[in-house]
Design a protein around this motif. Structure first.
Motif, short mmCIF file in Angstrom:
data_model
loop_
_atom_site.label_atom_id
_atom_site.label_comp_id
_atom_site.label_asym_id
_atom_site.label_seq_id
_atom_site.Cartn_x
_atom_site.Cartn_y
_atom_site.Cartn_z
N ILE A 86 0.88 -1.17 0.00
CA ILE A 86 0.00 0.00 0.00
C ILE A 86 0.91 1.22 0.00
CG2 ILE A 86 -1.70 1.30 1.34
CD1 ILE A 86 -2.74 -1.49 2.25
N ASP A 87 0.72 2.08 -1.00
CA ASP A 87 1.67 3.18 -1.16
C ASP A 87 1.07 4.58 -0.97
OD1 ASP A 87 0.14 3.31 -3.45
OD2 ASP A 87 1.77 2.90 -4.83
N ASP A 88 -0.18 4.65 -0.53
CA ASP A 88 -0.83 5.94 -0.29
C ASP A 88 -1.62 5.81 1.01
OD1 ASP A 88 -1.91 8.49 -0.48
OD2 ASP A 88 -3.33 7.96 -2.04
N ILE A 89 -1.15 6.49 2.06
CA ILE A 89 -1.74 6.33 3.38
C ILE A 89 -2.16 7.70 3.93
CG2 ILE A 89 -1.34 5.56 5.75
CD1 ILE A 89 0.90 3.70 4.58
N LEU A 90 -3.40 7.78 4.37
CA LEU A 90 -3.88 8.98 5.04
C LEU A 90 -4.11 8.65 6.51
CD1 LEU A 90 -4.94 11.91 5.03
CD2 LEU A 90 -7.22 10.95 4.59
N VAL A 91 -3.47 9.40 7.38
CA VAL A 91 -3.63 9.26 8.82
C VAL A 91 -4.65 10.31 9.26
CG1 VAL A 91 -2.49 9.40 11.08
CG2 VAL A 91 -1.27 8.41 9.11
N VAL A 92 -5.71 9.85 9.92
CA VAL A 92 -6.75 10.76 10.42
C VAL A 92 -6.73 10.72 11.94
CG1 VAL A 92 -9.22 11.29 10.47
CG2 VAL A 92 -8.17 10.42 8.36
#
Length: 173
Positions: free
Chosen positions: A73-79
């Motif tokens: 997985i190469d696109d990570i959004l941390v919320v």
């Protein structure tokens, strides 16, 4: 926590959403975060949704990001599921993310603002509070003590602001 095999879609996720929470000693504290995780997993079948913690609970954020990178997985959004932008989000989270970006080259790691900073979240909380005050919490998710306290204090608000000098229960949580 969900693993890559737990994703509902047959195709591998290329994106991930990581709910980042503080953590607590009491395991029951995480129950609403687990429910949020389950809802988002159902809403976003082509996205790997994870829950990670700053401290006191596992998994932590660096381990979660490393696991996601290992799953290609190469696109990570941390919320950050924090109410506001305190010291943990102003200092600790940027340092953690910088360290992870350095270790996980080629992985895009972004961060959103704290959920409590969004007007839509504040609107939902305000609506809940108004409903609780009116004695109609709706979904019954508030515990009886909180509902009783909200109902008991509704009359106090009609007379003016409650404070410790006029309301013995004010300020006690």
């Amino acid at each position: 926590m969900a693993s890559g095999a737990d994703l509902p879609s047959d195709k591998p996720a290329r994106q991930a959403l990581v709910l980042f929470a503080h953590g607590a000693r009491d395991a029951r504290w995480r129950e609403p975060f687990d429910r949020l995780h389950a809802r988002l997993t159902a809403m976003l079948p082509d996205c790997a949704v994870r829950l990670a913690f700053l401290e006191l609970m596992t998994p932590n954020l660096p381990d979660t990001l490393t696991q996601l990178a290992a799953q290609q997985i190469d696109d990570i959004l941390v919320v950050p599921v924090f109410f506001g932008q305190g010291g943990h989000l102003r200092r600790d989270l940027p340092a953690l993310l910088d360290d992870c970006r350095a270790r996980l080259a080629g992985i895009r790691i972004r961060s959103a603002a704290a959920v409590g900073e969004a007007d839509s979240v504040l609107d939902a909380i305000a609506a809940y509070c108004a409903a609780a005050l009116a004695g109609a919490a709706g979904d019954g998710s508030a515990n009886d003590t909180a509902s009783d306290s909200a109902n008991a204090s509704a009359g106090d608000c009609a007379d003016g602001p409650a404070d410790a000098s006029t309301n013995p229960s004010a300020g006690k949580n």
